[in-house]
Design a protein around this motif. Structure first.
Motif, PDB file in Angstrom:
ATOM      1  N   SER A   3       0.816  -1.202   0.000  1.00  0.00           N
ATOM      2  CA  SER A   3       0.000   0.000   0.000  1.00  0.00           C
ATOM      3  C   SER A   3       0.855   1.260   0.000  1.00  0.00           C
ATOM      4  O   SER A   3       0.462   2.287  -0.536  1.00  0.00           O
ATOM      5  CB  SER A   3      -0.956   0.017   1.186  1.00  0.00           C
ATOM      6  N   ASN A   4       2.082   1.180   0.572  1.00  0.00           N
ATOM      7  CA  ASN A   4       2.958   2.349   0.569  1.00  0.00           C
ATOM      8  C   ASN A   4       3.395   2.732  -0.831  1.00  0.00           C
ATOM      9  O   ASN A   4       3.829   3.839  -1.068  1.00  0.00           O
ATOM     10  CB  ASN A   4       4.225   2.066   1.403  1.00  0.00           C
ATOM     11  N   HIS A   5       3.296   1.780  -1.751  1.00  0.00           N
ATOM     12  CA  HIS A   5       3.783   2.044  -3.098  1.00  0.00           C
ATOM     13  C   HIS A   5       2.703   2.596  -4.012  1.00  0.00           C
ATOM     14  O   HIS A   5       2.989   2.981  -5.127  1.00  0.00           O
ATOM     15  CB  HIS A   5       4.393   0.766  -3.691  1.00  0.00           C
ATOM     16  N   ILE A   6       1.456   2.616  -3.552  1.00  0.00           N
ATOM     17  CA  ILE A   6       0.403   3.189  -4.392  1.00  0.00           C
ATOM     18  C   ILE A   6       0.519   4.706  -4.319  1.00  0.00           C
ATOM     19  O   ILE A   6       0.534   5.278  -3.229  1.00  0.00           O
ATOM     20  CB  ILE A   6      -0.995   2.714  -3.926  1.00  0.00           C
ATOM     21  N   PRO A   7       0.652   5.362  -5.484  1.00  0.00           N
ATOM     22  CA  PRO A   7       0.810   6.816  -5.457  1.00  0.00           C
ATOM     23  C   PRO A   7      -0.396   7.495  -4.813  1.00  0.00           C
ATOM     24  O   PRO A   7      -1.539   7.068  -5.027  1.00  0.00           O
ATOM     25  CB  PRO A   7       0.952   7.191  -6.929  1.00  0.00           C
ATOM     26  N   SER A   8      -0.139   8.524  -4.028  1.00  0.00           N
ATOM     27  CA  SER A   8      -1.229   9.206  -3.340  1.00  0.00           C
ATOM     28  C   SER A   8      -1.776  10.364  -4.169  1.00  0.00           C
ATOM     29  O   SER A   8      -2.979  10.572  -4.254  1.00  0.00           O
ATOM     30  CB  SER A   8      -0.715   9.715  -1.983  1.00  0.00           C
ATOM     31  N   PRO A 145       3.334  19.803  -9.191  1.00  0.00           N
ATOM     32  CA  PRO A 145       4.537  19.243  -9.822  1.00  0.00           C
ATOM     33  C   PRO A 145       5.175  18.125  -8.998  1.00  0.00           C
ATOM     34  O   PRO A 145       5.991  17.361  -9.509  1.00  0.00           O
ATOM     35  CB  PRO A 145       5.472  20.449  -9.945  1.00  0.00           C
ATOM     36  N   ASN A 146       4.763  18.016  -7.732  1.00  0.00           N
ATOM     37  CA  ASN A 146       5.293  16.945  -6.871  1.00  0.00           C
ATOM     38  C   ASN A 146       4.395  15.700  -6.875  1.00  0.00           C
ATOM     39  O   ASN A 146       4.557  14.823  -6.021  1.00  0.00           O
ATOM     40  CB  ASN A 146       5.458  17.467  -5.437  1.00  0.00           C
ATOM     41  N   ALA A 147       3.450  15.632  -7.816  1.00  0.00           N
ATOM     42  CA  ALA A 147       2.548  14.458  -7.871  1.00  0.00           C
ATOM     43  C   ALA A 147       3.363  13.161  -7.933  1.00  0.00           C
ATOM     44  O   ALA A 147       4.444  13.123  -8.516  1.00  0.00           O
ATOM     45  CB  ALA A 147       1.638  14.568  -9.094  1.00  0.00           C
ATOM     46  N   ASP A 148       2.819  12.108  -7.324  1.00  0.00           N
ATOM     47  CA  ASP A 148       3.539  10.826  -7.275  1.00  0.00           C
ATOM     48  C   ASP A 148       3.496  10.095  -8.617  1.00  0.00           C
ATOM     49  O   ASP A 148       4.382   9.319  -8.942  1.00  0.00           O
ATOM     50  CB  ASP A 148       2.911   9.930  -6.199  1.00  0.00           C
ATOM     51  N   LEU A 149       2.416  10.322  -9.359  1.00  0.00           N
ATOM     52  CA  LEU A 149       2.284   9.707 -10.682  1.00  0.00           C
ATOM     53  C   LEU A 149       1.649  10.730 -11.613  1.00  0.00           C
ATOM     54  O   LEU A 149       0.639  11.347 -11.271  1.00  0.00           O
ATOM     55  CB  LEU A 149       1.401   8.450 -10.602  1.00  0.00           C
ATOM     56  N   VAL A 222      -3.515   2.184 -17.119  1.00  0.00           N
ATOM     57  CA  VAL A 222      -3.351   3.133 -16.015  1.00  0.00           C
ATOM     58  C   VAL A 222      -3.252   2.371 -14.688  1.00  0.00           C
ATOM     59  O   VAL A 222      -2.401   2.676 -13.850  1.00  0.00           O
ATOM     60  CB  VAL A 222      -4.514   4.155 -16.008  1.00  0.00           C
ATOM     61  N   LEU A 223      -4.101   1.374 -14.521  1.00  0.00           N
ATOM     62  CA  LEU A 223      -4.073   0.570 -13.287  1.00  0.00           C
ATOM     63  C   LEU A 223      -2.700  -0.079 -13.101  1.00  0.00           C
ATOM     64  O   LEU A 223      -2.169  -0.140 -11.990  1.00  0.00           O
ATOM     65  CB  LEU A 223      -5.124  -0.525 -13.339  1.00  0.00           C
ATOM     66  N   ALA A 224      -2.135  -0.554 -14.211  1.00  0.00           N
ATOM     67  CA  ALA A 224      -0.831  -1.211 -14.144  1.00  0.00           C
ATOM     68  C   ALA A 224       0.248  -0.222 -13.682  1.00  0.00           C
ATOM     69  O   ALA A 224       1.213  -0.607 -13.037  1.00  0.00           O
ATOM     70  CB  ALA A 224      -0.474  -1.786 -15.508  1.00  0.00           C
ATOM     71  N   LEU A 225       0.066   1.056 -14.004  1.00  0.00           N
ATOM     72  CA  LEU A 225       1.050   2.063 -13.576  1.00  0.00           C
ATOM     73  C   LEU A 225       0.935   2.357 -12.086  1.00  0.00           C
ATOM     74  O   LEU A 225       1.892   2.744 -11.429  1.00  0.00           O
ATOM     75  CB  LEU A 225       0.820   3.388 -14.337  1.00  0.00           C
ATOM     76  N   VAL A 226      -0.287   2.175 -11.576  1.00  0.00           N
ATOM     77  CA  VAL A 226      -0.558   2.523 -10.189  1.00  0.00           C
ATOM     78  C   VAL A 226      -0.131   1.415  -9.237  1.00  0.00           C
ATOM     79  O   VAL A 226       0.379   1.676  -8.157  1.00  0.00           O
ATOM     80  CB  VAL A 226      -2.081   2.809 -10.037  1.00  0.00           C
ATOM     81  N   LYS A 227      -0.345   0.164  -9.675  1.00  0.00           N
ATOM     82  CA  LYS A 227      -0.175  -0.942  -8.727  1.00  0.00           C
ATOM     83  C   LYS A 227       1.162  -1.648  -8.852  1.00  0.00           C
ATOM     84  O   LYS A 227       1.865  -1.489  -9.817  1.00  0.00           O
ATOM     85  CB  LYS A 227      -1.327  -1.919  -8.899  1.00  0.00           C
TER      86      LYS A 227
END
Ligand code: CDP
Length: 227
Positions: A3-8, A145-149, A222-227
């Motif tokens: 869960s820590n790796h899912i971009p917020s 600009p600091n977005a995680d993804l 997109v899901l593949a990029l998130v998870k």
């Protein structure tokens, strides 16, 4: 670990009708995040200017509106196809902001630095809280600009106009493909050539071209990029 790796903070940018809202809202739902379509705010200010009879070419008058207007996005109160209610100073303008006059004038209003400053400040304040999918033109480059993804969703103008046309027809509305294509191309031109926060992919954005993909296929990518 996972869960820590899912971009917020997830930013999705791209040109008119590239599918940002469809993909963004599905993604937010899947993750249990807030979905925030920033185009709504530019549309609301444009509608307000037109409704008050203010000349949309008058940058300072339109900027004053943007600095004072209270725009709220709340859960849908009606089952008429809306994703949410858009309230402007308490008035429901959910469908009004999708009309042709707003569509024709919104890109001009969006070039005004004062309008952008007022609206992006509010967007940034909401975005920084995290657990959010925010869509627009300048989210990955200027607002967050600091977005995680960062995702930049693209497609040809012809394909985007076709999708917008089909969307309006599906709602039972009237639509003319050639006219929609003209407006899409004109909006792209203004959005990508303006001085402040022009439409472009952030250097660290993942660019997805959706011309040959269905909405489901784009969503899977997109899901593949998130998870
Ligand atoms: O849904 P569609 O792609 O047609 O447009 P929208 O996202 O509702 O945005 C309407 C207009 O607002 C765009 O053409 C831009 O001129 C402006 N906009 C912007 O400048 N910056 C944003 N972050 C979002 C929208």
């Amino acid at each position: 670990m996972t869960s820590n790796h899912i971009p917020s903070i997830i930013a999705i940018d791209g040109p008119a009708a590239s599918g940002k809202s469809t993909i963004g809202s599905r993604l937010a739902e899947a993750l249990g995040y807030l979905f925030f379509d920033t185009g709504i705010m530019y549309r609301a200010i444009t509608w307000l200017a037109l409704n008050r009879g203010i000349d949309v070419h008058n940058a300072s008058a339109v900027t004053a509106l943007a600095e004072e207007a209270q725009i709220d996005i709340v859960p849908a109160s009606k089952a008429d196809g809306r994703a949410c209610d858009v309230l402007l100073n308490g008035q429901d303008i959910t469908w009004e902001i999708r009309g042709r006059r707003v569509d024709t004038n919104v890109s001009l209003v969006s070039t005004y630095p004062g309008v952008r400053k007022a609206l992006s400040q509010q967007q940034r304040r909401i975005g920084q809280r995290g657990r959010i999918v925010m869509v627009g033109r300048d989210i990955g480059t200027v607002v967050l600009p600091n977005a995680d993804l960062k995702i930049y969703l693209d497609a040809s103008a012809a394909e985007r106009a076709k999708r917008r046309h089909d969307e309006i027809m599906a709602r039972g509305g009237k639509a003319n493909y050639d006219e929609i294509l003209k407006r899409v191309v004109e909006r792209d031109r203004i959005d990508s050539t303006r001085d402040v926060a022009p439409l472009r992919a952030a250097p660290d954005a993942v660019v997805l071209d959706s011309d040959q993909l269905t909405a489901d296929e784009v969503f899977e990518k997109v899901l593949a990029l998130v998870k």
